[in-house]
Design a protein around this motif. Structure first.
Motif, PDB file in Angstrom:
ATOM      1  N   ALA A 245      21.927  82.612 -14.534  1.00 58.61           N
ATOM      2  CA  ALA A 245      22.287  82.492 -15.806  1.00 58.61           C
ATOM      3  C   ALA A 245      23.332  81.407 -16.760  1.00 58.61           C
ATOM      4  O   ALA A 245      22.563  80.787 -18.232  1.00 58.61           O
ATOM      5  CB  ALA A 245      23.476  83.946 -16.445  1.00 58.61           C
ATOM      6  N   HIS A 246      23.904  80.448 -15.835  1.00 57.00           N
ATOM      7  CA  HIS A 246      24.640  79.432 -16.135  1.00 57.00           C
ATOM      8  C   HIS A 246      23.381  79.106 -16.451  1.00 57.00           C
ATOM      9  O   HIS A 246      23.421  77.830 -17.903  1.00 57.00           O
ATOM     10  CB  HIS A 246      24.985  79.137 -14.981  1.00 57.00           C
ATOM     11  CG  HIS A 246      26.203  78.049 -15.872  1.00 57.00           C
ATOM     12  ND1 HIS A 246      27.021  77.597 -16.205  1.00 57.00           N
ATOM     13  CD2 HIS A 246      26.341  76.768 -14.837  1.00 57.00           C
ATOM     14  CE1 HIS A 246      27.614  76.363 -16.622  1.00 57.00           C
ATOM     15  NE2 HIS A 246      26.848  75.319 -15.976  1.00 57.00           N
ATOM     16  N   TYR A 247      22.566  78.471 -15.813  1.00 61.10           N
ATOM     17  CA  TYR A 247      21.471  77.232 -15.719  1.00 61.10           C
ATOM     18  C   TYR A 247      20.727  77.550 -16.842  1.00 61.10           C
ATOM     19  O   TYR A 247      20.115  76.716 -17.208  1.00 61.10           O
ATOM     20  CB  TYR A 247      21.066  76.315 -14.268  1.00 61.10           C
ATOM     21  CG  TYR A 247      22.418  75.840 -13.736  1.00 61.10           C
ATOM     22  CD1 TYR A 247      22.267  74.186 -13.713  1.00 61.10           C
ATOM     23  CD2 TYR A 247      22.639  76.151 -13.667  1.00 61.10           C
ATOM     24  CE1 TYR A 247      23.051  73.858 -13.459  1.00 61.10           C
ATOM     25  CE2 TYR A 247      24.251  75.614 -11.887  1.00 61.10           C
ATOM     26  CZ  TYR A 247      24.204  74.701 -12.613  1.00 61.10           C
ATOM     27  OH  TYR A 247      25.292  73.875 -12.036  1.00 61.10           O
ATOM     28  N   GLY A 248      19.884  79.149 -16.780  1.00 64.49           N
ATOM     29  CA  GLY A 248      19.209  78.938 -17.690  1.00 64.49           C
ATOM     30  C   GLY A 248      19.859  79.166 -19.404  1.00 64.49           C
ATOM     31  O   GLY A 248      19.006  78.574 -20.452  1.00 64.49           O
ATOM     32  N   LEU A 249      20.982  79.398 -19.311  1.00 65.06           N
ATOM     33  CA  LEU A 249      21.613  79.285 -20.776  1.00 65.06           C
ATOM     34  C   LEU A 249      21.916  77.582 -21.590  1.00 65.06           C
ATOM     35  O   LEU A 249      21.365  76.994 -21.965  1.00 65.06           O
ATOM     36  CB  LEU A 249      22.897  79.654 -21.073  1.00 65.06           C
ATOM     37  CG  LEU A 249      22.990  81.196 -21.290  1.00 65.06           C
ATOM     38  CD1 LEU A 249      24.971  81.537 -20.920  1.00 65.06           C
ATOM     39  CD2 LEU A 249      22.111  81.637 -22.288  1.00 65.06           C
ATOM     40  N   LYS A 250      21.605  76.583 -20.772  1.00 68.51           N
ATOM     41  CA  LYS A 250      21.779  75.489 -20.735  1.00 68.51           C
ATOM     42  C   LYS A 250      20.425  75.150 -21.142  1.00 68.51           C
ATOM     43  O   LYS A 250      20.138  74.489 -21.721  1.00 68.51           O
ATOM     44  CB  LYS A 250      22.200  74.810 -19.079  1.00 68.51           C
ATOM     45  CG  LYS A 250      23.839  74.864 -18.874  1.00 68.51           C
ATOM     46  CD  LYS A 250      23.943  73.550 -17.935  1.00 68.51           C
ATOM     47  CE  LYS A 250      24.990  72.999 -17.843  1.00 68.51           C
ATOM     48  NZ  LYS A 250      25.565  71.829 -16.549  1.00 68.51           N
TER      49      LYS A 250
END
Length: 573
Positions: A245-250
């Protein structure tokens, strides 16, 4: 209905002191970390700074080697491959993820989303006939299939191989597919069990890229789809999901795919920082609306689109479905509320069961959720489909809805689901009997505490503790979601500064300017949606208690901290 406030159990005091010193943060922040299972400096570092290298080896998942081998075979032999997924957001993002990765590798590739109304959830007989008629030799199933034992056997007899990527709980028998990837299989030792359906599909592609030396950037370029699935399917934002989720949001905020960029524009999010909450309330509902109103295939179409003009056309179409969905949701919810209000017997019940043959099947689940929130009791909403009563059920915290419905199984044609949400179908003539028995079961088994909504504060603090530094650290707890919800704080004895007022089209909201009685001159802006009923008491200058989260509010180019008040002056125990 009065809500009950409760302060969550605080973390271990020794752990809190250690974290506070090691991280140079105050005790409130340290406590928030301890509540989330973070107990050391290294764990805090992983929590605040997730790394893609923290992802588990995909080959730890049961059958992963078989799945990769069969996928390699299909690519090498250029077989006809069909990608199959559920019609909700998790299913359609899963299909889009797999399709985008494979379309440059497999020439004869297609996807299939079942019709919500004529085929229903899971692998349908019609889809197997389609795969057979079109001579697909491999079907990759995502976000469903773990219970399709008979369907997979039928397909096998027709010479069709299946790779299943699912994340739901299996039955006692695992389908006889070429490979069944599901971390919840009892014989699967994969370390993380809470992946979304799209997440399981991602792990298959991760394994393929790992084995075939494909640059990882190609895979990571699809993480915007994965975070949309994680947020929309309400899976825990912990472990691998937090990393994804962290890198998906980026990716979603910096360079989303064309289709998601179009959905973002139609959602009114252009130029804004997109959060999990934005996905849940704005992006996800639009993607879901296709399957509810028209067909889930439209959602896949926009998620894999490569032409700007076509993307805009699809975005406009999907947005119109969402407007229809919102209208149906609003109108049917109001009809349901009116039915209860005009029936004295309903007011005394412990459960709600309502039927209207004309209600739209695509929104009964949403309506059930809204009525559960309004009356806070187990709710079943039914409509007519194909000559039967069919619908959705929703529950309250800690009440096992699935078990209660199961005790009525002799009155049902079919049912499925879990503790808090279920679907069911019955003969229309059985509705009165089901209503009586379901009410009796709920009345005899629900506890007093399950009949009042409990709001849990993470901590009790003073307004003076809310500083820019405090909020900067709080933001690093993102992405928020189940098991890492936006922190909720309680502050007692606050005062209106004298400028508070009612706002909104119908003056239903409160815009507050709050101060503490301690003499601190700082004013804390706050908004309390749908709580204008408190205005008279607040305006008299008496102290009151608030339960709230903290966020940034941008107005006329200036950004300030604002309290988002969840409840005012409720009972505390």
């Amino acid at each position: 209905m009065d809500k009950i406030w409760k302060v969550k159990q605080q973390g271990d005091s020794n752990v809190i002191k250690h974290l506070s010193a090691a991280l140079n943060v105050n005790m409130v922040i340290a406590n928030l970390l301890a509540q989330r299972g973070v107990t050391s400096f290294n764990e805090a570092k992983s929590f605040f700074r997730p790394k893609l290298s923290d992802l588990h080896d995909p080959f730890l998942m049961k059958d992963m080697d078989k799945a990769v081998e069969r996928l390699e075979q299909a690519i090498n032999n250029q077989e006809k491959v069909l990608i199959y997924g559920d019609y909700d957001v998790d299913g359609t993002t899963s299909v889009a993820l797999m399709y985008q990765f494979l379309r440059t590798r497999i020439k004869d590739l297609d996807y299939y989303i079942p019709d919500r109304y004529s085929e229903g959830y899971g692998i349908s007989p019609r889809s197997i006939e389609f795969a057979s008629a079109e001579k697909f030799s491999l079907v990759i199933v995502l976000d469903c299939g773990i219970k399709a034992v008979d369907k997979i056997q039928q397909a096998k007899e027709k010479g069709i191989d299946f790779i299943i990527c699912d994340h739901h709980n299996p039955d006692h028998i695992i389908p006889n597919a070429v490979a069944v990837l599901d971390p919840k299989r009892p014989d699967c030792d994969y370390p993380y069990k809470e992946l979304s359906g799209c997440g399981v599909g991602f792990k298959l592609l991760q394994a393929y890229t790992q084995k075939n030396d494909v640059p990882v950037v190609e895979l990571y370029d699809l993480l915007d789809l994965v975070v949309v699935s994680i947020a929309s399917d309400i899976v825990p934002v912990t472990g691998e999901n937090r990393v994804l989720a962290h890198y998906g949001l980026k990716k979603l905020n910096s360079n989303p795919s064309l289709g998601l960029r179009t959905i973002i524009r139609f959602s009114g999010l252009d130029g804004q920082h997109i959060s999990v909450s934005d996905i849940v309330f704005k992006i996800g509902p639009r993607l879901n609306a296709s399957g509810r109103i028209e067909h889930g295939k439209k959602s896949v179409e926009i998620l894999v689109v490569t032409d700007e003009e076509q993307s805009t056309r699809l975005g406009d179409e999907i947005n119109s479905y969402n407007e229809i969905r919102k209208t149906l949701d609003r109108d049917i919810t109001q009809e349901a509320l009116d039915m209860i209000a005009h029936d004295p017997i309903q007011a005394e019940r412990n459960a709600t069961v309502l039927y209207n043959r004309d209600w739209h099947k695509g929104v009964v689940g949403i309506v059930a959720s809204r009525l559960t929130e309004h009356y806070y009791r187990p709710t079943v909403i039914l409509t007519e489909s194909n000559g039967l009563a069919t619908g959705s059920a929703r529950s309250v915290k800690d009440f096992d809805l699935y078990e209660a419905i199961g005790q009525c199984s002799d009155l049902l044609e079919s049912y499925g689901g879990h503790m808090y949400a279920a679907g069911l179908t019955m003969k229309i003539d059985n509705i009165p009997a089901f209503t009586r028995r379901f009410e009796e079961i709920v009345r005899n088994s629900i506890t007093d505490s399950q009949q009042s909504e409990i709001l849990e504060a993470d901590a009790k603090i003073q307004l003076s503790e809310i500083t820019p530094k405090f909020y900067r650290i709080l933001k690093q707890f993102e992405p928020f979601g189940p098991h890492n919800m936006t922190p909720l704080f309680m502050t007692e004895n606050v005062l209106d500064s004298g400028t508070s007022r009612c706002v909104g089209r119908n003056m239903e909201h409160l815009k507050l300017d709050l101060v503490e009685p301690t003499g601190n001159s700082s004013i804390f802006p706050a908004i309390a949606f749908n709580q204008a009923s408190h205005y008279e008491a607040i305006s008299q200058g008496l102290p009151f208690d608030i339960l709230y989260s903290i966020a940034e509010n941008e107005f006329r180019g200036k950004t300030n901290l604002q309290l988002y008040i969840r409840d005012i002056s409720a009972k505390i125990y």
